[in-house]
Design a protein around this motif. Structure first.
Motif, PDB file in Angstrom:
ATOM      1  N   ARG A  24       0.686  -1.194  -0.112  1.00  0.00           N
ATOM      2  CA  ARG A  24      -0.002  -0.031  -0.009  1.00  0.00           C
ATOM      3  C   ARG A  24       0.886   1.224  -0.047  1.00  0.00           C
ATOM      4  NH1 ARG A  24      -5.585  -1.164   3.190  1.00  0.00           N
ATOM      5  NH2 ARG A  24      -6.514  -0.388   1.297  1.00  0.00           N
ATOM      6  N   SER A  25       1.920   1.336   0.896  1.00  0.00           N
ATOM      7  CA  SER A  25       3.012   2.626   0.767  1.00  0.00           C
ATOM      8  C   SER A  25       3.269   2.655  -0.584  1.00  0.00           C
ATOM      9  CB  SER A  25       3.913   2.172   1.936  1.00  0.00           C
ATOM     10  OG  SER A  25       4.775   3.380   1.762  1.00  0.00           O
ATOM     11  N   SER A  26       3.819   1.661  -1.103  1.00  0.00           N
ATOM     12  CA  SER A  26       4.437   1.728  -2.613  1.00  0.00           C
ATOM     13  C   SER A  26       3.548   2.339  -3.537  1.00  0.00           C
ATOM     14  CB  SER A  26       5.139   0.705  -3.015  1.00  0.00           C
ATOM     15  OG  SER A  26       5.590   0.788  -4.366  1.00  0.00           O
ATOM     16  N   VAL A  27       2.323   1.693  -3.444  1.00  0.00           N
ATOM     17  CA  VAL A  27       1.417   2.238  -4.499  1.00  0.00           C
ATOM     18  C   VAL A  27       0.935   3.610  -4.067  1.00  0.00           C
ATOM     19  CG1 VAL A  27      -1.013   1.840  -5.295  1.00  0.00           C
ATOM     20  CG2 VAL A  27       0.402   0.050  -4.774  1.00  0.00           C
ATOM     21  N   ASN A  28       0.330   3.963  -2.999  1.00  0.00           N
ATOM     22  CA  ASN A  28       0.096   5.467  -2.725  1.00  0.00           C
ATOM     23  C   ASN A  28       1.335   6.357  -2.963  1.00  0.00           C
ATOM     24  OD1 ASN A  28      -2.351   4.682  -1.820  1.00  0.00           O
ATOM     25  ND2 ASN A  28      -1.672   4.367   0.255  1.00  0.00           N
TER      26      ASN A  28
END
Length: 123
Positions: free
Chosen positions: A111-115
């Motif tokens: 999620r961190s990477s995508v966001n």
């Protein structure tokens, strides 16, 4: 609207960040067609996945409307016993679909990477 090169780079950057990356596509929500995609597995059909995931997003948007919610869909997480699938809405009628191996992927990192990369794309 992001360029084709920027969308390709978005997927490449996320693939580089995520252990267990299986595949990803940027999908046109209306048509269900991938604008760009990348997969590490020849048997993982991103065209089919993109089309069906577009229907999931459209149905969730209809549900939000039917309930009269004053809200906008940001993302959806689908957890399978062996995989994580994340659908992240992007401005301009597109969404990012990403699949990752559940055993090799940390959900928080995914999620961190995508966001982070989607936010950078919009900047």
């Amino acid at each position: 609207m992001a360029t084709q090169d920027e969308l390709n780079q978005l997927i490449d950057d996320i693939a580089h960040d995520i252990n267990g990356f299986i595949g990803a596509s940027i999908v046109d929500l209306e048509s269900g067609l991938p604008i760009t995609s990348s997969s590490t597995r020849a048997d993982f059909d991103l065209d089919v996945a993109s089309a069906f995931n577009a229907e999931i997003v459209k149905n969730k948007n209809r549900t939000i409307e039917a309930l009269g919610l004053d809200a906008h869909l940001e993302d959806m997480l689908l957890t399978l016993d062996t995989q994580l699938h994340l659908l992240k809405l992007i401005d301009g009628g597109m969404f990012l679909y990403i699949a990752a191996d559940r055993q090799a992927t940390n959900l928080a990192m995914l999620r961190s990477s995508v966001n982070r990369h989607v936010t950078a794309l919009a900047a």
